[in-house]
Write a protein that holds these residues in place. Structure first.
Motif, PDB file in Angstrom:
ATOM      1  N   VAL A  12       0.797  -1.303  -0.179  1.00  0.00           N
ATOM      2  CA  VAL A  12       0.075   0.064   0.103  1.00  0.00           C
ATOM      3  C   VAL A  12       0.953   1.131  -0.118  1.00  0.00           C
ATOM      4  CG1 VAL A  12      -1.656   1.209   1.448  1.00  0.00           C
ATOM      5  CG2 VAL A  12      -2.049  -1.123   1.125  1.00  0.00           C
ATOM      6  N   ARG A  13       1.778   1.313   0.807  1.00  0.00           N
ATOM      7  CA  ARG A  13       2.764   2.364   0.704  1.00  0.00           C
ATOM      8  C   ARG A  13       3.469   2.666  -0.517  1.00  0.00           C
ATOM      9  NH1 ARG A  13       4.544   4.090   5.826  1.00  0.00           N
ATOM     10  NH2 ARG A  13       4.545   1.638   6.611  1.00  0.00           N
ATOM     11  N   ALA A  14       3.959   1.523  -1.056  1.00  0.00           N
ATOM     12  CA  ALA A  14       4.621   1.731  -2.356  1.00  0.00           C
ATOM     13  C   ALA A  14       3.462   2.123  -3.567  1.00  0.00           C
ATOM     14  CB  ALA A  14       5.137   0.485  -2.935  1.00  0.00           C
ATOM     15  N   ALA A  15       2.240   1.792  -3.518  1.00  0.00           N
ATOM     16  CA  ALA A  15       1.182   2.126  -4.289  1.00  0.00           C
ATOM     17  C   ALA A  15       0.959   3.624  -4.124  1.00  0.00           C
ATOM     18  CB  ALA A  15       0.216   1.557  -4.237  1.00  0.00           C
ATOM     19  N   LEU A  16       1.023   4.050  -2.881  1.00  0.00           N
ATOM     20  CA  LEU A  16       0.699   5.520  -2.647  1.00  0.00           C
ATOM     21  C   LEU A  16       1.917   6.371  -2.888  1.00  0.00           C
ATOM     22  CD1 LEU A  16      -0.641   5.017   1.032  1.00  0.00           C
ATOM     23  CD2 LEU A  16      -1.873   6.030  -0.892  1.00  0.00           C
ATOM     24  N   LEU A  21       2.349  10.307  -3.358  1.00  0.00           N
ATOM     25  CA  LEU A  21       1.724  10.518  -1.869  1.00  0.00           C
ATOM     26  C   LEU A  21       2.427   9.725  -0.850  1.00  0.00           C
ATOM     27  CD1 LEU A  21      -2.171   9.825  -3.016  1.00  0.00           C
ATOM     28  CD2 LEU A  21      -0.957  11.821  -2.742  1.00  0.00           C
ATOM     29  N   ALA A  22       2.401  10.513   0.290  1.00  0.00           N
ATOM     30  CA  ALA A  22       3.255   9.830   1.365  1.00  0.00           C
ATOM     31  C   ALA A  22       2.354  10.126   2.705  1.00  0.00           C
ATOM     32  CB  ALA A  22       4.523  10.462   1.648  1.00  0.00           C
ATOM     33  N   PRO A  23       1.102   9.783   2.759  1.00  0.00           N
ATOM     34  CA  PRO A  23       0.397  10.247   4.142  1.00  0.00           C
ATOM     35  C   PRO A  23       0.903   9.229   5.136  1.00  0.00           C
ATOM     36  CG  PRO A  23      -0.820   8.606   2.754  1.00  0.00           C
ATOM     37  CD  PRO A  23       0.511   8.983   1.751  1.00  0.00           C
ATOM     38  N   ASP A  24       0.641   9.851   6.424  1.00  0.00           N
ATOM     39  CA  ASP A  24       0.775   9.110   7.440  1.00  0.00           C
ATOM     40  C   ASP A  24      -0.004   7.880   7.715  1.00  0.00           C
ATOM     41  OD1 ASP A  24       2.173   8.581  10.155  1.00  0.00           O
ATOM     42  OD2 ASP A  24       0.493   9.890  11.092  1.00  0.00           O
ATOM     43  N   VAL A 104      -8.711  -4.312   4.289  1.00  0.00           N
ATOM     44  CA  VAL A 104      -8.519  -4.287   2.793  1.00  0.00           C
ATOM     45  C   VAL A 104      -8.545  -2.810   2.337  1.00  0.00           C
ATOM     46  CG1 VAL A 104      -9.730  -4.433   0.673  1.00  0.00           C
ATOM     47  CG2 VAL A 104      -9.605  -6.400   2.382  1.00  0.00           C
ATOM     48  N   ALA A 105      -7.086  -2.594   1.739  1.00  0.00           N
ATOM     49  CA  ALA A 105      -6.984  -1.039   1.541  1.00  0.00           C
ATOM     50  C   ALA A 105      -7.643  -0.916  -0.092  1.00  0.00           C
ATOM     51  CB  ALA A 105      -5.495  -0.907   1.276  1.00  0.00           C
ATOM     52  N   PRO A 106      -7.718   0.515  -0.417  1.00  0.00           N
ATOM     53  CA  PRO A 106      -8.163   0.637  -1.678  1.00  0.00           C
ATOM     54  C   PRO A 106      -7.248   0.440  -2.610  1.00  0.00           C
ATOM     55  CG  PRO A 106      -8.001   2.776  -0.347  1.00  0.00           C
ATOM     56  CD  PRO A 106      -7.552   1.635   0.542  1.00  0.00           C
ATOM     57  N   ILE A 107      -6.071   0.318  -2.455  1.00  0.00           N
ATOM     58  CA  ILE A 107      -4.941   0.093  -3.297  1.00  0.00           C
ATOM     59  C   ILE A 107      -3.823  -0.880  -2.802  1.00  0.00           C
ATOM     60  CG2 ILE A 107      -5.022   2.748  -4.488  1.00  0.00           C
ATOM     61  CD1 ILE A 107      -2.989   3.385  -2.658  1.00  0.00           C
ATOM     62  N   GLY A 108      -3.044  -1.063  -3.557  1.00  0.00           N
ATOM     63  CA  GLY A 108      -1.966  -2.048  -3.488  1.00  0.00           C
ATOM     64  C   GLY A 108      -2.183  -3.525  -3.555  1.00  0.00           C
ATOM     65  N   HIS A 109      -3.050  -3.646  -4.456  1.00  0.00           N
ATOM     66  CA  HIS A 109      -3.621  -4.917  -4.894  1.00  0.00           C
ATOM     67  C   HIS A 109      -2.617  -5.694  -6.195  1.00  0.00           C
ATOM     68  CE1 HIS A 109      -7.563  -2.602  -3.997  1.00  0.00           C
ATOM     69  NE2 HIS A 109      -6.929  -3.072  -2.903  1.00  0.00           N
ATOM     70  N   ASP A 123     -18.576  14.177   0.997  1.00  0.00           N
ATOM     71  CA  ASP A 123     -18.862  15.183   2.062  1.00  0.00           C
ATOM     72  C   ASP A 123     -17.789  15.426   3.201  1.00  0.00           C
ATOM     73  OD1 ASP A 123     -21.559  15.360   0.806  1.00  0.00           O
ATOM     74  OD2 ASP A 123     -22.262  13.771   2.319  1.00  0.00           O
ATOM     75  N   TYR A 124     -16.819  14.723   3.089  1.00  0.00           N
ATOM     76  CA  TYR A 124     -15.826  14.785   3.961  1.00  0.00           C
ATOM     77  C   TYR A 124     -14.572  15.242   3.653  1.00  0.00           C
ATOM     78  CZ  TYR A 124     -19.207  11.885   6.741  1.00  0.00           C
ATOM     79  OH  TYR A 124     -20.332  11.533   7.425  1.00  0.00           O
ATOM     80  N   PRO A 125     -14.100  16.258   4.114  1.00  0.00           N
ATOM     81  CA  PRO A 125     -12.525  16.821   3.600  1.00  0.00           C
ATOM     82  C   PRO A 125     -11.408  15.763   3.821  1.00  0.00           C
ATOM     83  CG  PRO A 125     -13.298  18.289   5.661  1.00  0.00           C
ATOM     84  CD  PRO A 125     -14.290  17.357   5.246  1.00  0.00           C
ATOM     85  N   THR A 126     -11.617  15.083   4.903  1.00  0.00           N
ATOM     86  CA  THR A 126     -10.485  14.032   4.908  1.00  0.00           C
ATOM     87  C   THR A 126     -11.268  12.709   5.237  1.00  0.00           C
ATOM     88  OG1 THR A 126      -8.988  15.508   6.116  1.00  0.00           O
ATOM     89  CG2 THR A 126      -8.592  12.888   6.368  1.00  0.00           C
ATOM     90  N   VAL A 127     -11.007  11.642   4.588  1.00  0.00           N
ATOM     91  CA  VAL A 127     -11.509  10.136   4.687  1.00  0.00           C
ATOM     92  C   VAL A 127     -10.148   9.362   5.255  1.00  0.00           C
ATOM     93  CG1 VAL A 127     -13.495  10.656   3.406  1.00  0.00           C
ATOM     94  CG2 VAL A 127     -11.344   9.683   2.331  1.00  0.00           C
ATOM     95  N   TRP A 128     -10.563   8.235   5.752  1.00  0.00           N
ATOM     96  CA  TRP A 128      -9.618   7.584   6.299  1.00  0.00           C
ATOM     97  C   TRP A 128      -9.971   5.899   5.915  1.00  0.00           C
ATOM     98  CZ3 TRP A 128      -5.548   8.979   9.553  1.00  0.00           C
ATOM     99  CH2 TRP A 128      -5.658  10.207   9.827  1.00  0.00           C
ATOM    100  N   ALA A 129      -8.984   5.525   5.080  1.00  0.00           N
ATOM    101  CA  ALA A 129      -9.105   4.144   4.511  1.00  0.00           C
ATOM    102  C   ALA A 129      -7.904   3.069   5.170  1.00  0.00           C
ATOM    103  CB  ALA A 129      -8.632   4.019   3.173  1.00  0.00           C
ATOM    104  N   ALA A 130      -8.390   1.842   5.116  1.00  0.00           N
ATOM    105  CA  ALA A 130      -7.409   0.848   5.771  1.00  0.00           C
ATOM    106  C   ALA A 130      -6.123   1.053   4.870  1.00  0.00           C
ATOM    107  CB  ALA A 130      -7.886  -0.466   5.997  1.00  0.00           C
ATOM    108  N   ALA A 131      -4.999   0.613   5.397  1.00  0.00           N
ATOM    109  CA  ALA A 131      -3.668   0.494   4.767  1.00  0.00           C
ATOM    110  C   ALA A 131      -3.225  -0.936   4.678  1.00  0.00           C
ATOM    111  CB  ALA A 131      -2.927   1.487   5.456  1.00  0.00           C
TER     112      ALA A 131
END
Length: 158
Positions: A12-16, A21-24, A104-109, A123-131
């Protein structure tokens, strides 16, 4: 201290990173396998959690990123897509994503999965997804989710 090394999270980190992107990526001591658990751990509204749900559409994997405040109406959504949507088995989820249910993350498959992104997440400025692991999440936005997944913004229920 939580072990922060995991192959699915690394993917997931590699896909980001590939998208610049390098989110925390946050690791929790306890698993957060549900939208409610993740929202509680973050101290946010459950609607700001982007659930990564794997279904099958006429047998092919389908990723639906839905707001934690919504349920996917599979009969209705299947009609909109011209097919039949069913909940994927744990084996199908693992095969399609390389990740297990609850993380399950949205990416890294291993390969691209057709992806739908719930319009309610906008509707949300920030959303959180599994990594990629049930102890992890990362912050993003609706627009970023659409961009990095190549997803189609849709309503997931009438």
């Amino acid at each position: 201290m939580v072990n922060t090394a995991h192959p699915a999270v690394d993917r997931v980190r590699a896909a980001l990173d590939a998208f610049g992107l390098a989110p925390d990526i946050r690791w929790f001591d306890d698993a957060t396998p549900t939208a409610q658990a993740a929202a509680a751990a973050l101290g946010i509204e459950v609607g700001a959690i982007a659930n990564s749900l794997i279904f099958t559409l006429d047998g092919a994997p389908l990723l639906v990123l839905t707001s934690g405040a919504h349920r996917v109406d599979t009969a209705w959504l299947g009609e909109q897509l011209g097919g039949t949507i069913k909940r994927a088995s744990a084996d199908t989820v693992k095969d399609a994503t390389g990740q297990v249910i609850g993380g399950v993350a949205p990416i890294g498959h291993p390969s691209p999965i057709r992806t739908l992104v719930d319009l309610a997440l906008a509707d949300y400025p920030t959303v959180w997804a599994a990594a990629g692991h049930a102890h992890t999440v990362f912050p993003t936005s609706f627009d970023e989710l659409v961009r990095i997944t190549g997803g189609q913004p849709v309503a997931v229920a009438p």
